[in-house]
Structure formats: C-alpha cells, structure tokens
Scaffold this motif. Structure first.
Motif, PDB file in Angstrom:
ATOM      1  N   VAL A 105       0.749  -1.035  -0.094  1.00 48.99           N
ATOM      2  CA  VAL A 105       0.231  -0.028  -0.319  1.00 48.99           C
ATOM      3  C   VAL A 105       0.839   1.190  -0.093  1.00 48.99           C
ATOM      4  CG1 VAL A 105      -1.853   1.004   1.604  1.00 48.99           C
ATOM      5  CG2 VAL A 105      -2.121  -1.149   1.266  1.00 48.99           C
ATOM      6  N   ALA A 106       0.654   2.460  -0.986  1.00 46.07           N
ATOM      7  CA  ALA A 106       1.189   3.343  -1.348  1.00 46.07           C
ATOM      8  C   ALA A 106       2.841   2.739  -1.521  1.00 46.07           C
ATOM      9  CB  ALA A 106       1.701   4.354   0.231  1.00 46.07           C
ATOM     10  N   CYS A 107       2.675   2.468  -2.799  1.00 47.45           N
ATOM     11  CA  CYS A 107       3.993   1.824  -3.259  1.00 47.45           C
ATOM     12  C   CYS A 107       5.334   3.044  -3.888  1.00 47.45           C
ATOM     13  CB  CYS A 107       3.720   0.540  -4.041  1.00 47.45           C
ATOM     14  SG  CYS A 107       2.959   1.314  -5.730  1.00 47.45           S
ATOM     15  N   GLY A 108       4.955   4.116  -3.407  1.00 48.03           N
ATOM     16  CA  GLY A 108       5.484   4.796  -5.130  1.00 48.03           C
ATOM     17  C   GLY A 108       5.988   4.055  -6.044  1.00 48.03           C
ATOM     18  N   PRO A 109       7.144   4.348  -6.250  1.00 48.18           N
ATOM     19  CA  PRO A 109       7.839   3.719  -7.532  1.00 48.18           C
ATOM     20  C   PRO A 109       8.134   1.780  -7.939  1.00 48.18           C
ATOM     21  CG  PRO A 109       9.308   4.822  -6.073  1.00 48.18           C
ATOM     22  CD  PRO A 109       8.243   4.804  -5.193  1.00 48.18           C
ATOM     23  N   GLY A 110       7.376   1.442  -6.749  1.00 54.12           N
ATOM     24  CA  GLY A 110       7.596   0.357  -6.708  1.00 54.12           C
ATOM     25  C   GLY A 110       8.875   0.026  -6.388  1.00 54.12           C
ATOM     26  N   ILE A 132       0.969  -6.724  -5.950  1.00 52.97           N
ATOM     27  CA  ILE A 132       0.277  -5.563  -5.808  1.00 52.97           C
ATOM     28  C   ILE A 132       0.368  -4.329  -6.124  1.00 52.97           C
ATOM     29  CG2 ILE A 132      -1.587  -4.585  -6.768  1.00 52.97           C
ATOM     30  CD1 ILE A 132      -2.833  -7.538  -6.069  1.00 52.97           C
ATOM     31  N   GLY A 133       1.549  -3.455  -5.995  1.00 50.86           N
ATOM     32  CA  GLY A 133       1.474  -2.404  -5.339  1.00 50.86           C
ATOM     33  C   GLY A 133       0.772  -1.211  -5.902  1.00 50.86           C
ATOM     34  N   HIS A 153       4.115 -10.923 -11.831  1.00 50.75           N
ATOM     35  CA  HIS A 153       4.252 -11.415 -10.755  1.00 50.75           C
ATOM     36  C   HIS A 153       3.774  -9.594  -9.460  1.00 50.75           C
ATOM     37  CE1 HIS A 153       7.152 -14.732 -11.740  1.00 50.75           C
ATOM     38  NE2 HIS A 153       5.916 -15.393 -11.721  1.00 50.75           N
ATOM     39  N   VAL A 154       3.667  -8.881 -10.483  1.00 52.05           N
ATOM     40  CA  VAL A 154       4.238  -7.096 -10.369  1.00 52.05           C
ATOM     41  C   VAL A 154       3.686  -6.586 -10.868  1.00 52.05           C
ATOM     42  CG1 VAL A 154       5.359  -5.040  -9.131  1.00 52.05           C
ATOM     43  CG2 VAL A 154       6.140  -7.232  -9.813  1.00 52.05           C
ATOM     44  N   ALA A 155       2.397  -6.544 -10.412  1.00 54.13           N
ATOM     45  CA  ALA A 155       0.827  -5.212 -11.015  1.00 54.13           C
ATOM     46  C   ALA A 155       0.785  -4.037 -10.228  1.00 54.13           C
ATOM     47  CB  ALA A 155      -0.257  -5.839 -11.362  1.00 54.13           C
ATOM     48  N   TYR A 156       0.194  -3.483 -11.001  1.00 55.46           N
ATOM     49  CA  TYR A 156       0.218  -2.141  -9.935  1.00 55.46           C
ATOM     50  C   TYR A 156      -1.422  -1.642 -10.004  1.00 55.46           C
ATOM     51  CZ  TYR A 156       4.775  -1.555  -9.935  1.00 55.46           C
ATOM     52  OH  TYR A 156       6.443  -1.396  -9.269  1.00 55.46           O
ATOM     53  N   LEU A 157      -1.567  -0.643  -8.847  1.00 54.91           N
ATOM     54  CA  LEU A 157      -2.683   0.363  -8.945  1.00 54.91           C
ATOM     55  C   LEU A 157      -2.604   1.561  -8.517  1.00 54.91           C
ATOM     56  CD1 LEU A 157      -5.262  -2.103  -6.411  1.00 54.91           C
ATOM     57  CD2 LEU A 157      -5.227  -2.504  -9.359  1.00 54.91           C
ATOM     58  N   LEU A 158      -3.813   2.099  -9.433  1.00 49.14           N
ATOM     59  CA  LEU A 158      -3.442   3.667  -9.040  1.00 49.14           C
ATOM     60  C   LEU A 158      -4.975   4.307  -8.462  1.00 49.14           C
ATOM     61  CD1 LEU A 158      -2.925   5.851 -12.709  1.00 49.14           C
ATOM     62  CD2 LEU A 158      -2.363   6.578 -10.109  1.00 49.14           C
TER      63      LEU A 158
END
Ligand SMILES: C[S@@+](CC[C@H](N)C(=O)[O-])C[C@H]1O[C@@H](n2cnc3c(N)ncnc32)[C@H](O)[C@@H]1O
Length: 276
Positions: A105-110, A132-133, A153-158
């Motif tokens: 949560v609140a992953c910034g630039p991952g 999930i970031g 294995h890595v995805a991001y959510l806005l």
C-alpha cells in the motif's frame, strides 16, 4: 493496452463493480471517475508533503536519492534501506508457503514491491507469487511501471488507500512503509488494510513515532503537522491493530520511526501459538 499476466490476476481480486482501465503497462487504474467525488476527497493530502508525492521529478529520483535519506530520522544505527527491506520480508512471512499474494500500500515507485516479489520468487515453494503495489500518485505509478520488468508477478494499481478496491480477505500479506504519516485518514487506511487481509495474514508497517519527553514530542508533532506529517504516539498504531484483531503485535523503534508487525486473527479464529 494489452494486460500483463499480473494485471489479469489482480483483476480477479477486485471487488464486484470496481471499474478498472489499464492506462499503461502493468497498471490498473481504479480511481473514481466522478471528478466531483475526487475534488471532495482527494487521495493525496493537499499538504506540502502530500503534494510533493505527485511531483514528477521527485518520482524520478525517489528510490535512489530521496528514500535513503529517511534513515536520517531513524537515529544513529537505524536500518539502511536494505535492512528495512529485510524487515518487510521477514515480518510479512514471505518465506512461508502460505503467502503468495502481497499488497504493497502506497508503493511509490514500486521500490519495495519489486523486492517483495524477488523474495517471494526466491522462496521456491511459493506458488504463483503476486505483488500488487497501490498508490494514488500518477507520477509514482508511471515510474513504477517503467522500472518493473516482471510482468508475471508484479502489478500496480492507481487508487486510494482509503478505499482499497479488493474483496474482503483477498490478500495473504499487507505492507505499508513510509506512508501512514502522510495519507489523509490513516486510521481508515489501517481499517482497509485489515479488511482485505485474510485471517492469519501478516501486516508490516513503517511509520513515524513521537520521541522524547511529552512536551518535546508534542512540539515535534505540531511542527511536523505544518507540512502535513503525522507523528504518531507510541501506542496509537499498536493499539488500533490489537483492537482490530491483530495478534503477536511487535513494535521496533528506531529514532522517530517505528516498524510494526502482527498477524490477523478474526472472529474467534486463533492464530497458532507457534506463529512468529
Ligand atoms: C514516501 S512514499 C512511500 C513509498 C514506499 N512505500 C517506500 O517505503 O519507499 C509515500 C507514498 O504514499 C502515497 N500516498 C499518499 N496518499 C495516498 C493515498 N490516499 N492512497 C494511496 N497512496 C497514497 C504517495 O503518493 C507516495 O507515493
């Protein structure tokens, strides 16, 4: 935009009715589209600290030049960024076979999301690891997408941490480092993290803590609040976790930073005594 395997798996965890587009590689945008709602309740605080997080040049240098500076408020001998990553990996139980889906949560630039994925992949027995970031800042998520090669294995959510787009009990572990002190409504964010965490799942937090005798702590907290930073009292976070059913709560304090971890036990379900 063609969706990556990690994005497709992330979609399956979303709450029914959540609308999500994929504006860039490896990213889902789940923010409300109603601009009135956004203005009434912006995801990033309108404080100096909150606005800074939406500044593209900061996103570009955050991992290399900005994040290492956080050690300054962790006091002499405080953990390096590498050591903080090791805390997160250990506190989230990423080497145990029952953890495969992790929310950052609140992953910034991952910067932590990628490390957590590496740790899960190293633990060879973890089946289908997924990290999930989630972050509210477009520049941060754009940087995360650009810096991440692992489409499996890595995805991001806005999205907004105050309203996580997942079903209840959707993830095995939740991490939130260096953000609770600047998000609007941090206790609502904590509630959301606990809602989406499955019983038995682990949580790992890093945030601020007031130090020194009462007047000093209060003055520091007042000064920090002028730029939009919350200095939590020593028991604020640990008490809330315990009240919400988190057990085996541990707190490590380094200077003005606290690292807190625990394991969720919900509605009478007991976490085994052997749990760390
Ligand atoms: C200091 S960065 C932390 C990045 C990373 N977790 C780390 O430890 O380095 C804080 C992040 O919180 C994000 N943030 C602030 N308010 C938020 C909200 N309501 N929902 C999601 N992210 C938020 C900011 O956009 C920023 O990227």
């Amino acid at each position: 935009m063609a969706e990556t395997p990690a994005v497709r798996r992330t979609r399956e965890l979303l709450r029914t009715g959540v609308d999500a587009s994929s504006p860039m590689r490896g990213v889902l945008d789940v923010r409300v589209t109603d601009s009135t709602a956004r203005q009434a309740s912006p995801a990033s605080a309108s404080s100096v600290a909150g606005r800074l997080m939406t500044f593209s040049p900061l996103a570009a240098v955050y991992e290399r030049a900005w994040r290492p500076l956080f050690r300054l408020w962790m006091g002499a001998g405080g953990p390096s960024v590498e050591e903080q990553r090791a805390y997160a990996v250990r506190d989230l139980g990423l080497v145990s076979p029952d953890v495969s889906v992790v929310l950052d949560v609140a992953c910034g630039p991952g910067n932590f999301s990628r490390s957590l994925a590496d740790a899960l992949l190293t633990a060879a027995h973890v089946s289908e690891p997924l990290v999930i970031g989630l972050d509210a800042s477009e520049p941060m998520i754009a940087r995360a997408s650009a810096d991440t090669d692992d489409d499996e294995h890595v995805a991001y959510l806005l999205g907004d941490a105050r309203e996580l787009p997942f079903e209840d009990d959707a993830v095995d572990a939740v991490c939130c480092y260096a953000a609770l002190y600047l998000v609007p409504e941090p206790y609502r964010v904590l509630d959301e993290m606990i809602r989406v965490l499955r019983p038995g799942g682990r949580i790992a937090l890093m945030t601020t803590v007031r130090r020194g005798p009462q007047p000093v702590g209060a003055v520091t907290a007042a000064a920090a609040s002028t730029v939009g930073l919350e200095m939590f009292r020593r028991d604020d976070i640990t008490d809330v976790l315990r009240e919400r059913g988190v057990e085996h709560v541990e707190q490590r304090i380094h200077g003005a930073a606290q690292f807190v971890t625990g394991r969720l036990c919900r509605s009478g379900q007991d976490v085994p005594v052997s749990a760390p």
